[in-house]
Design a protein around this motif. Sequence first.
Motif, PDB file in Angstrom:
ATOM      1  N   GLN A  70       0.360  -1.847  17.266  1.00  0.00           N
ATOM      2  CA  GLN A  70       0.778  -3.161  16.760  1.00  0.00           C
ATOM      3  C   GLN A  70       1.586  -3.017  15.464  1.00  0.00           C
ATOM      4  N   LEU A  71       1.158  -2.072  14.609  1.00  0.00           N
ATOM      5  CA  LEU A  71       1.883  -1.835  13.366  1.00  0.00           C
ATOM      6  C   LEU A  71       3.283  -1.305  13.654  1.00  0.00           C
ATOM      7  N   GLU A  72       3.386  -0.411  14.612  1.00  0.00           N
ATOM      8  CA  GLU A  72       4.696   0.128  15.018  1.00  0.00           C
ATOM      9  C   GLU A  72       5.618  -1.002  15.471  1.00  0.00           C
ATOM     10  N   ARG A  73       5.087  -1.885  16.313  1.00  0.00           N
ATOM     11  CA  ARG A  73       5.891  -3.005  16.829  1.00  0.00           C
ATOM     12  C   ARG A  73       6.325  -3.940  15.700  1.00  0.00           C
ATOM     13  N   LEU A  74       5.422  -4.161  14.741  1.00  0.00           N
ATOM     14  CA  LEU A  74       5.712  -5.040  13.609  1.00  0.00           C
ATOM     15  C   LEU A  74       6.893  -4.498  12.790  1.00  0.00           C
ATOM     16  N   PHE A  75       6.874  -3.213  12.493  1.00  0.00           N
ATOM     17  CA  PHE A  75       7.960  -2.601  11.718  1.00  0.00           C
ATOM     18  C   PHE A  75       9.262  -2.579  12.517  1.00  0.00           C
ATOM     19  N   ARG A  76       9.168  -2.271  13.796  1.00  0.00           N
ATOM     20  CA  ARG A  76      10.373  -2.244  14.635  1.00  0.00           C
ATOM     21  C   ARG A  76      11.008  -3.628  14.709  1.00  0.00           C
ATOM     22  N   ARG A  77      10.173  -4.639  14.838  1.00  0.00           N
ATOM     23  CA  ARG A  77      10.676  -6.007  15.010  1.00  0.00           C
ATOM     24  C   ARG A  77      11.372  -6.510  13.749  1.00  0.00           C
ATOM     25  N   TYR A  78      10.752  -6.285  12.586  1.00  0.00           N
ATOM     26  CA  TYR A  78      11.275  -6.891  11.359  1.00  0.00           C
ATOM     27  C   TYR A  78      12.160  -5.958  10.524  1.00  0.00           C
ATOM     28  N   LEU A  79      11.929  -4.648  10.602  1.00  0.00           N
ATOM     29  CA  LEU A  79      12.660  -3.712   9.741  1.00  0.00           C
ATOM     30  C   LEU A  79      13.470  -2.684  10.523  1.00  0.00           C
ATOM     31  N   ASN A  80      13.389  -2.754  11.844  1.00  0.00           N
ATOM     32  CA  ASN A  80      14.192  -1.889  12.710  1.00  0.00           C
ATOM     33  C   ASN A  80      13.976  -0.404  12.427  1.00  0.00           C
ATOM     34  N   ARG A  81      12.766  -0.046  12.093  1.00  0.00           N
ATOM     35  CA  ARG A  81      12.402   1.353  11.879  1.00  0.00           C
ATOM     36  C   ARG A  81      10.882   1.482  11.998  1.00  0.00           C
ATOM     37  N   SER A  82      10.418   2.680  12.188  1.00  0.00           N
ATOM     38  CA  SER A  82       8.976   2.914  12.316  1.00  0.00           C
ATOM     39  C   SER A  82       8.326   2.882  10.937  1.00  0.00           C
ATOM     40  N   PRO A  83       7.000   2.661  10.881  1.00  0.00           N
ATOM     41  CA  PRO A  83       6.309   2.724   9.585  1.00  0.00           C
ATOM     42  C   PRO A  83       6.502   4.077   8.912  1.00  0.00           C
ATOM     43  N   LYS A  84       6.467   5.138   9.699  1.00  0.00           N
ATOM     44  CA  LYS A  84       6.637   6.491   9.163  1.00  0.00           C
ATOM     45  C   LYS A  84       8.012   6.654   8.521  1.00  0.00           C
TER      46      LYS A  84
ATOM     47  N   SER B   9      -1.841   7.697   6.222  1.00  0.00           N
ATOM     48  CA  SER B   9      -1.389   7.771   7.620  1.00  0.00           C
ATOM     49  C   SER B   9      -1.216   6.375   8.201  1.00  0.00           C
ATOM     50  N   PRO B  10      -0.287   6.198   9.164  1.00  0.00           N
ATOM     51  CA  PRO B  10      -0.080   4.894   9.803  1.00  0.00           C
ATOM     52  C   PRO B  10      -1.353   4.322  10.420  1.00  0.00           C
ATOM     53  N   SER B  11      -2.203   5.185  10.949  1.00  0.00           N
ATOM     54  CA  SER B  11      -3.439   4.695  11.584  1.00  0.00           C
ATOM     55  C   SER B  11      -4.359   4.044  10.555  1.00  0.00           C
ATOM     56  N   ILE B  12      -4.454   4.643   9.366  1.00  0.00           N
ATOM     57  CA  ILE B  12      -5.303   4.062   8.313  1.00  0.00           C
ATOM     58  C   ILE B  12      -4.676   2.790   7.754  1.00  0.00           C
ATOM     59  N   LEU B  13      -3.339   2.791   7.600  1.00  0.00           N
ATOM     60  CA  LEU B  13      -2.646   1.578   7.144  1.00  0.00           C
ATOM     61  C   LEU B  13      -2.905   0.428   8.105  1.00  0.00           C
ATOM     62  N   ALA B  14      -2.809   0.722   9.389  1.00  0.00           N
ATOM     63  CA  ALA B  14      -3.044  -0.304  10.414  1.00  0.00           C
ATOM     64  C   ALA B  14      -4.484  -0.811  10.342  1.00  0.00           C
TER      65      ALA B  14
ATOM     66  N   MET C  71       0.827  -1.205   0.000  1.00  0.00           N
ATOM     67  CA  MET C  71       0.000   0.000   0.000  1.00  0.00           C
ATOM     68  C   MET C  71       0.862   1.257   0.000  1.00  0.00           C
ATOM     69  N   MET C  72       1.959   1.218   0.754  1.00  0.00           N
ATOM     70  CA  MET C  72       2.876   2.361   0.772  1.00  0.00           C
ATOM     71  C   MET C  72       3.456   2.610  -0.618  1.00  0.00           C
ATOM     72  N   GLU C  73       3.923   1.560  -1.266  1.00  0.00           N
ATOM     73  CA  GLU C  73       4.551   1.693  -2.582  1.00  0.00           C
ATOM     74  C   GLU C  73       3.565   2.201  -3.631  1.00  0.00           C
ATOM     75  N   GLN C  74       2.285   1.890  -3.452  1.00  0.00           N
ATOM     76  CA  GLN C  74       1.277   2.309  -4.416  1.00  0.00           C
ATOM     77  C   GLN C  74       0.727   3.702  -4.120  1.00  0.00           C
ATOM     78  N   ASN C  75       1.111   4.288  -2.995  1.00  0.00           N
ATOM     79  CA  ASN C  75       0.575   5.594  -2.599  1.00  0.00           C
ATOM     80  C   ASN C  75       1.697   6.511  -2.111  1.00  0.00           C
ATOM     81  N   LEU C  76       2.648   6.793  -2.999  1.00  0.00           N
ATOM     82  CA  LEU C  76       3.769   7.660  -2.640  1.00  0.00           C
ATOM     83  C   LEU C  76       3.427   9.131  -2.835  1.00  0.00           C
TER      84      LEU C  76
END
Length: 329
Positions: A253-267, A239-244, A229-234
């Motif tokens: 939960q989305l924040e934790r997911l990105f931190r865990r696997y990509l070591n950065r926030s969704p933003k 917003s992170p809330s709508i993505l979640a 969704m991010m790649e299709q809407n550059l």
Amino acid sequence: MVTLLNGVPRQPKRFIFVLLDQFTLLSFAGAVDTLRIANRLGGANLYKILYAGEEGDEAKCSSYARIKLHMNFEELNREDTIVICGGIDVQKATTKKLINWLRREARRGVTIAALCTGAYAMGKAGLLDGKRATIHWENQDSFSEEFEEVKLTKSVFVIDGNRMTTAGGTASIDLMLTIVANDHGEELASQIADQQIYTSIRTDQDSQRLSIPTRIGVRHPKLSQVIRMMEQNLEEPISPSILAQEVGMSTRQLERLFRRYLNRSPKRYYMELRLQKARNLLMQTDMSVINVALSCGFASPSHFSKCYRAHYDTTPYRERGAQSTRVKD
């Protein structure tokens, strides 16, 4: 088995490879060698290979190898196929003389194909208007901005009537194997692929980039969905809330997911995607810095410049200037 016409072997089908300055050797070699092997395994000259360029008697690829030319921009036979081999700085290599020649040959009904960034030359000549096409993924953003009439896809190659385009790299092999299969049967195409140790012939339904899970090294369906969704809407970031919400998660939960696997926030991840697109546009188009900012979801040039500098340690204006210097060199 060689195809016969009225009991007589067909005349070899001519492929004229147009070698633009700094063309990509891999795409060119893959295409040429596929046709060469077709001749060997087919037991006859099924294809005749010629190299053409705008002027002089040789062309230079991006890895500095030089190829001897057979011809310049001459009038061709209607049954011929032009294959434009693009590479680095294709905008500069797409000259008026090339565009006029392509338009003239297109009017005469010649089939025209493009490897790698060669699709840019076809687009500039207006030969892809209203047609499906593809180009290397790194050039997709700039191509879309300049050629809105073209139906751009992410396929490894596209055949739309007598216009053919590939994404670059080994995609030229897939296109040529498809052409051989259409001309002389799938058995010959499979034999050629075996000779090349090419274990899977891709079709125009295959995507040129790795799947998101493979690319990021993580197999998590919801994470992949959010990144898609991010790649299709550059241009208009979500917003992170709508993505979640779209994937049935809370923002936390989305924040934790990105931190865990990509070591950065969704933003942060979203910002990096937008800045990567911006850098491609700055380096590959003549778009103004303001228009680049707007195309990548930045409301103000000052905010864009601040974010760009923080990530790339230079400003968009200096990036554009450095690119111009590299081109001249």
